[in-house]
Each structure stands twice: as structure tokens, then as C-alpha cells.
Design a protein around this motif. Sequence first.
Motif, PDB file in Angstrom:
ATOM      1  N   THR A   7       0.812  -1.216   0.000  1.00  0.00           N
ATOM      2  CA  THR A   7       0.000   0.000   0.000  1.00  0.00           C
ATOM      3  C   THR A   7       0.848   1.269   0.000  1.00  0.00           C
ATOM      4  N   ALA A   8       2.172   1.117  -0.010  1.00  0.00           N
ATOM      5  CA  ALA A   8       3.066   2.284  -0.029  1.00  0.00           C
ATOM      6  C   ALA A   8       2.894   3.030  -1.348  1.00  0.00           C
ATOM      7  N   PRO A   9       2.953   4.357  -1.303  1.00  0.00           N
ATOM      8  CA  PRO A   9       2.875   5.124  -2.556  1.00  0.00           C
ATOM      9  C   PRO A   9       3.946   4.666  -3.546  1.00  0.00           C
ATOM     10  N   ARG A  10       3.562   4.576  -4.787  1.00  0.00           N
ATOM     11  CA  ARG A  10       4.428   4.105  -5.871  1.00  0.00           C
ATOM     12  C   ARG A  10       5.007   5.329  -6.584  1.00  0.00           C
ATOM     13  N   ILE A  11       6.326   5.479  -6.541  1.00  0.00           N
ATOM     14  CA  ILE A  11       7.011   6.666  -7.038  1.00  0.00           C
ATOM     15  C   ILE A  11       7.872   6.334  -8.251  1.00  0.00           C
ATOM     16  N   ALA A  12       7.834   7.218  -9.255  1.00  0.00           N
ATOM     17  CA  ALA A  12       8.726   7.119 -10.415  1.00  0.00           C
ATOM     18  C   ALA A  12       9.684   8.306 -10.352  1.00  0.00           C
ATOM     19  N   ILE A  13      10.975   8.027 -10.364  1.00  0.00           N
ATOM     20  CA  ILE A  13      12.014   9.056 -10.244  1.00  0.00           C
ATOM     21  C   ILE A  13      12.684   9.253 -11.598  1.00  0.00           C
ATOM     22  N   VAL A  14      12.881  10.517 -11.969  1.00  0.00           N
ATOM     23  CA  VAL A  14      13.632  10.830 -13.186  1.00  0.00           C
ATOM     24  C   VAL A  14      14.673  11.894 -12.840  1.00  0.00           C
ATOM     25  N   GLY A  25      16.412   7.402  -4.627  1.00  0.00           N
ATOM     26  CA  GLY A  25      15.852   6.066  -4.414  1.00  0.00           C
ATOM     27  C   GLY A  25      16.067   5.590  -2.983  1.00  0.00           C
ATOM     28  N   LEU A  26      17.256   5.844  -2.449  1.00  0.00           N
ATOM     29  CA  LEU A  26      17.542   5.464  -1.060  1.00  0.00           C
ATOM     30  C   LEU A  26      16.667   6.238  -0.083  1.00  0.00           C
ATOM     31  N   ILE A  27      16.462   7.507  -0.346  1.00  0.00           N
ATOM     32  CA  ILE A  27      15.604   8.322   0.522  1.00  0.00           C
ATOM     33  C   ILE A  27      14.170   7.783   0.495  1.00  0.00           C
ATOM     34  N   MET A  28      13.658   7.500  -0.688  1.00  0.00           N
ATOM     35  CA  MET A  28      12.298   6.959  -0.802  1.00  0.00           C
ATOM     36  C   MET A  28      12.193   5.627  -0.060  1.00  0.00           C
ATOM     37  N   ASP A  29      13.166   4.756  -0.280  1.00  0.00           N
ATOM     38  CA  ASP A  29      13.187   3.446   0.371  1.00  0.00           C
ATOM     39  C   ASP A  29      13.245   3.584   1.888  1.00  0.00           C
ATOM     40  N   LEU A  33       8.617   4.216   0.907  1.00  0.00           N
ATOM     41  CA  LEU A  33       7.952   4.433  -0.370  1.00  0.00           C
ATOM     42  C   LEU A  33       8.463   3.416  -1.384  1.00  0.00           C
ATOM     43  N   GLN A  34       7.638   3.068  -2.325  1.00  0.00           N
ATOM     44  CA  GLN A  34       7.997   2.057  -3.310  1.00  0.00           C
ATOM     45  C   GLN A  34       8.419   2.734  -4.612  1.00  0.00           C
ATOM     46  N   VAL A  35       9.679   2.592  -4.983  1.00  0.00           N
ATOM     47  CA  VAL A  35      10.182   3.145  -6.241  1.00  0.00           C
ATOM     48  C   VAL A  35       9.931   2.120  -7.340  1.00  0.00           C
ATOM     49  N   VAL A  36       9.066   2.501  -8.290  1.00  0.00           N
ATOM     50  CA  VAL A  36       8.708   1.568  -9.361  1.00  0.00           C
ATOM     51  C   VAL A  36       9.465   1.854 -10.648  1.00  0.00           C
ATOM     52  N   LEU A  37      10.115   3.030 -10.711  1.00  0.00           N
ATOM     53  CA  LEU A  37      10.907   3.399 -11.882  1.00  0.00           C
ATOM     54  C   LEU A  37      11.919   4.437 -11.436  1.00  0.00           C
ATOM     55  N   ASN A  38      13.159   4.278 -11.859  1.00  0.00           N
ATOM     56  CA  ASN A  38      14.223   5.204 -11.464  1.00  0.00           C
ATOM     57  C   ASN A  38      15.187   5.276 -12.646  1.00  0.00           C
ATOM     58  N   SER A  40      17.038   7.874 -16.104  1.00  0.00           N
ATOM     59  CA  SER A  40      17.385   9.165 -16.694  1.00  0.00           C
ATOM     60  C   SER A  40      16.238   9.613 -17.600  1.00  0.00           C
ATOM     61  N   PRO A  41      16.187  10.911 -17.920  1.00  0.00           N
ATOM     62  CA  PRO A  41      15.111  11.424 -18.773  1.00  0.00           C
ATOM     63  C   PRO A  41      15.097  10.733 -20.137  1.00  0.00           C
ATOM     64  N   SER A  42      13.908  10.387 -20.568  1.00  0.00           N
ATOM     65  CA  SER A  42      13.735   9.782 -21.894  1.00  0.00           C
ATOM     66  C   SER A  42      12.312  10.040 -22.357  1.00  0.00           C
ATOM     67  N   ARG A  43      12.091   9.851 -23.628  1.00  0.00           N
ATOM     68  CA  ARG A  43      10.742  10.009 -24.180  1.00  0.00           C
ATOM     69  C   ARG A  43       9.778   8.962 -23.605  1.00  0.00           C
ATOM     70  N   GLU A  44      10.303   7.840 -23.193  1.00  0.00           N
ATOM     71  CA  GLU A  44       9.485   6.734 -22.704  1.00  0.00           C
ATOM     72  C   GLU A  44       9.161   6.823 -21.222  1.00  0.00           C
ATOM     73  N   PHE A  45       9.774   7.760 -20.505  1.00  0.00           N
ATOM     74  CA  PHE A  45       9.635   7.784 -19.046  1.00  0.00           C
ATOM     75  C   PHE A  45       8.179   7.815 -18.594  1.00  0.00           C
ATOM     76  N   LEU A  46       7.386   8.734 -19.111  1.00  0.00           N
ATOM     77  CA  LEU A  46       6.002   8.873 -18.663  1.00  0.00           C
ATOM     78  C   LEU A  46       5.190   7.610 -18.960  1.00  0.00           C
ATOM     79  N   ALA A  47       5.363   7.047 -20.140  1.00  0.00           N
ATOM     80  CA  ALA A  47       4.646   5.817 -20.490  1.00  0.00           C
ATOM     81  C   ALA A  47       5.059   4.672 -19.562  1.00  0.00           C
ATOM     82  N   LEU A  48       6.345   4.571 -19.264  1.00  0.00           N
ATOM     83  CA  LEU A  48       6.818   3.526 -18.348  1.00  0.00           C
ATOM     84  C   LEU A  48       6.273   3.746 -16.940  1.00  0.00           C
ATOM     85  N   ALA A  49       6.247   4.996 -16.501  1.00  0.00           N
ATOM     86  CA  ALA A  49       5.718   5.303 -15.162  1.00  0.00           C
ATOM     87  C   ALA A  49       4.256   4.872 -15.067  1.00  0.00           C
TER      88      ALA A  49
END
Length: 101
Positions: A7-14, A25-29, A33-38, A40-49
Amino acid sequence: MAAPSDTAPRIAIVSSSERQRINLGLIMDKHGLQVVLNQSPSREFLALACERKAEALLIDLDEEAAFNEELLTPLLEQDSLPMLLNDSAATRMDVGILNGD
């Protein structure tokens, strides 16, 4: 260190900085908090998140590393996910400091 629960919030980091991605990521952990994506910036980031069911985006902005406007604009224009903007200078630290060493 708190373990992320289902139930932890799912976070995507860029972030342009690999070191910042690791630190954030270490701070979230550390705070359960659950890091589901971490990545670098890319065109696919939002779709992956979205694919990984992120519930919020953590966008690390660093004036030293140019965050391509073409990649940043779609993130800022979307309204389906809450965004947190991080000033890299404010959270730049050594992992030793993060771990209390």
C-alpha cells in the motif's frame, strides 16, 4: 530502513544524474515508499511510469545538467500523476550522510 508495503505510494524518479537517482531512491526506500521506476530522462519515461502504475513523479532538476525541454515539457503538461520537483542542490549528499555515518 522501512520496507515498502503493497500500500506504499508508488514513485517514479527521473534525474539526469545517476548519483541523484541512487540517493533519491535510497531516501524513498528509507521512508517506506515504493520506487517503481528510477531512470534518466527519456521520451518513454512517462509511459513507463504509467505502465508500472506509479502514483507520483519525482522530477529531479539540476541546473548543472541540462534537462532537455523536449523531455521535460510532456511531464509538466500531464495531469494524471502528481509531481514533486526536486532541486538537486538541496538533496545532493553522500550516501554516508544519508545512512547516518
